[in-house]
Design a protein around this motif. Structure first.
Motif, PDB file in Angstrom:
ATOM      1  N   UNK A   1     -28.563  92.084  28.388  1.00 36.90           N
ATOM      2  CA  UNK A   1     -27.503  93.055  28.646  1.00 36.90           C
ATOM      3  C   UNK A   1     -26.620  93.225  27.407  1.00 36.90           C
ATOM      4  N   UNK A   2     -26.355  92.137  26.699  1.00 33.85           N
ATOM      5  CA  UNK A   2     -25.576  92.233  25.461  1.00 33.85           C
ATOM      6  C   UNK A   2     -26.293  93.107  24.445  1.00 33.85           C
ATOM      7  N   UNK A   3     -27.581  92.887  24.254  1.00 35.46           N
ATOM      8  CA  UNK A   3     -28.362  93.691  23.316  1.00 35.46           C
ATOM      9  C   UNK A   3     -28.341  95.162  23.737  1.00 35.46           C
ATOM     10  N   UNK A   4     -28.500  95.413  25.028  1.00 37.22           N
ATOM     11  CA  UNK A   4     -28.460  96.788  25.556  1.00 37.22           C
ATOM     12  C   UNK A   4     -27.111  97.443  25.252  1.00 37.22           C
ATOM     13  N   UNK A   5     -26.044  96.710  25.487  1.00 39.26           N
ATOM     14  CA  UNK A   5     -24.711  97.258  25.243  1.00 39.26           C
ATOM     15  C   UNK A   5     -24.449  97.488  23.759  1.00 39.26           C
ATOM     16  N   UNK A   6     -24.994  96.647  22.900  1.00 35.04           N
ATOM     17  CA  UNK A   6     -24.857  96.863  21.457  1.00 35.04           C
ATOM     18  C   UNK A   6     -25.567  98.154  21.061  1.00 35.04           C
ATOM     19  N   UNK A   7     -26.719  98.421  21.660  1.00 35.35           N
ATOM     20  CA  UNK A   7     -27.418  99.678  21.409  1.00 35.35           C
ATOM     21  C   UNK A   7     -26.586 100.872  21.846  1.00 35.35           C
ATOM     22  N   UNK A   8     -25.945 100.757  23.016  1.00 36.41           N
ATOM     23  CA  UNK A   8     -25.094 101.848  23.500  1.00 36.41           C
ATOM     24  C   UNK A   8     -23.876 102.016  22.597  1.00 36.41           C
ATOM     25  N   UNK A   9     -23.325 100.911  22.098  1.00 38.25           N
ATOM     26  CA  UNK A   9     -22.211 100.982  21.160  1.00 38.25           C
ATOM     27  C   UNK A   9     -22.634 101.702  19.888  1.00 38.25           C
ATOM     28  N   UNK A  10     -23.811 101.394  19.407  1.00 40.41           N
ATOM     29  CA  UNK A  10     -24.329 102.058  18.213  1.00 40.41           C
ATOM     30  C   UNK A  10     -24.392 103.572  18.413  1.00 40.41           C
ATOM     31  N   UNK A  11     -24.845 103.982  19.577  1.00 33.26           N
ATOM     32  CA  UNK A  11     -24.961 105.413  19.863  1.00 33.26           C
ATOM     33  C   UNK A  11     -23.606 106.122  19.878  1.00 33.26           C
ATOM     34  N   UNK A  12     -22.612 105.520  20.535  1.00 35.56           N
ATOM     35  CA  UNK A  12     -21.320 106.192  20.601  1.00 35.56           C
ATOM     36  C   UNK A  12     -20.576 106.132  19.269  1.00 35.56           C
ATOM     37  N   UNK A  13     -20.842 105.099  18.475  1.00 38.14           N
ATOM     38  CA  UNK A  13     -20.275 105.061  17.119  1.00 38.14           C
ATOM     39  C   UNK A  13     -20.871 106.195  16.297  1.00 38.14           C
ATOM     40  N   UNK A  14     -22.175 106.379  16.405  1.00 36.13           N
ATOM     41  CA  UNK A  14     -22.838 107.465  15.677  1.00 36.13           C
ATOM     42  C   UNK A  14     -22.248 108.816  16.066  1.00 36.13           C
ATOM     43  N   UNK A  15     -21.928 108.981  17.341  1.00 37.73           N
ATOM     44  CA  UNK A  15     -21.355 110.237  17.836  1.00 37.73           C
ATOM     45  C   UNK A  15     -19.833 110.282  17.685  1.00 37.73           C
ATOM     46  N   UNK A  16     -19.239 109.137  17.294  1.00 39.70           N
ATOM     47  CA  UNK A  16     -17.789 109.003  17.119  1.00 39.70           C
ATOM     48  C   UNK A  16     -17.020 109.445  18.362  1.00 39.70           C
ATOM     49  N   UNK A  17     -17.466 108.985  19.526  1.00 41.01           N
ATOM     50  CA  UNK A  17     -16.823 109.351  20.799  1.00 41.01           C
ATOM     51  C   UNK A  17     -15.695 108.384  21.092  1.00 41.01           C
ATOM     52  N   UNK A  18     -14.465 108.890  21.199  1.00 37.09           N
ATOM     53  CA  UNK A  18     -13.269 108.084  21.407  1.00 37.09           C
ATOM     54  C   UNK A  18     -12.491 108.586  22.602  1.00 37.09           C
ATOM     55  N   UNK A  19     -11.726 107.687  23.231  1.00 35.39           N
ATOM     56  CA  UNK A  19     -10.864 108.059  24.360  1.00 35.39           C
ATOM     57  C   UNK A  19      -9.917 109.184  23.954  1.00 35.39           C
ATOM     58  N   UNK A  20      -9.339 109.063  22.768  1.00 36.36           N
ATOM     59  CA  UNK A  20      -8.342 110.048  22.338  1.00 36.36           C
ATOM     60  C   UNK A  20      -8.924 111.457  22.249  1.00 36.36           C
ATOM     61  N   UNK A  21     -10.235 111.565  22.071  1.00 35.26           N
ATOM     62  CA  UNK A  21     -10.881 112.867  21.965  1.00 35.26           C
ATOM     63  C   UNK A  21     -11.406 113.373  23.312  1.00 35.26           C
ATOM     64  N   UNK A  22     -11.853 112.439  24.172  1.00 36.63           N
ATOM     65  CA  UNK A  22     -12.461 112.842  25.440  1.00 36.63           C
ATOM     66  C   UNK A  22     -11.489 112.826  26.602  1.00 36.63           C
ATOM     67  N   UNK A  23     -10.426 112.030  26.485  1.00 39.13           N
ATOM     68  CA  UNK A  23      -9.458 111.923  27.577  1.00 39.13           C
ATOM     69  C   UNK A  23      -9.848 110.928  28.651  1.00 39.13           C
ATOM     70  N   UNK A  24     -10.986 110.275  28.484  1.00 37.31           N
ATOM     71  CA  UNK A  24     -11.439 109.256  29.442  1.00 37.31           C
ATOM     72  C   UNK A  24     -12.260 108.214  28.696  1.00 37.31           C
ATOM     73  N   UNK A  25     -12.453 107.059  29.316  1.00 34.42           N
ATOM     74  CA  UNK A  25     -13.141 105.957  28.649  1.00 34.42           C
ATOM     75  C   UNK A  25     -14.667 106.091  28.713  1.00 34.42           C
TER      76      UNK A  25
END
Length: 98
Positions: free
Chosen positions: A31-55
């Motif tokens: 699960x940790x490895x899976x979540x690191x992969x998901x983190x990599x994806x959102x970092x690549x897309x630069x998706x932030x709460x301040x931009x989307x309005x939700x977590x």
């Protein structure tokens, strides 16, 4: 947990109280490895709460998930993350003259 400042120890205790299965060490690791992969994806897309309005689907969400599974893994191996931090900081200070 509420809006209070929390320690690594209290985070570990909270997670242990809600999700603790020592016989599932590999599950927590995968699960940790899976979540690191998901983190990599959102970092690549630069998706932030301040931009989307939700977590949901943000760097913040995935950092939480990574932290969660790190704490869960530490729990099933009976490791105190605060003690690890202290010990490793001593090594880093000596190594890097900090």
């Amino acid at each position: 947990m509420n809006d209070q400042v929390i320690s690594l120890r209290s985070l570990q205790e909270y997670i242990k109280g809600t999700d603790y299965a020592p016989d599932q060490k590999l599950h927590y690791f995968y699960k940790l490895v899976e979540e690191i992969g998901e983190l990599s994806e959102v970092i690549r897309k630069n998706r932030r709460i301040k931009d989307t309005g939700h977590i949901k689907g943000t760097i913040e969400e995935e950092l939480y998930d990574v932290l969660y599974y790190i704490a869960a893994l530490a729990n099933v191996y009976d490791i105190d993350l605060e003690e690890c931090f202290r010990l490793k900081e001593e090594i880093n200070k000596a190594k890097w003259n900090k």
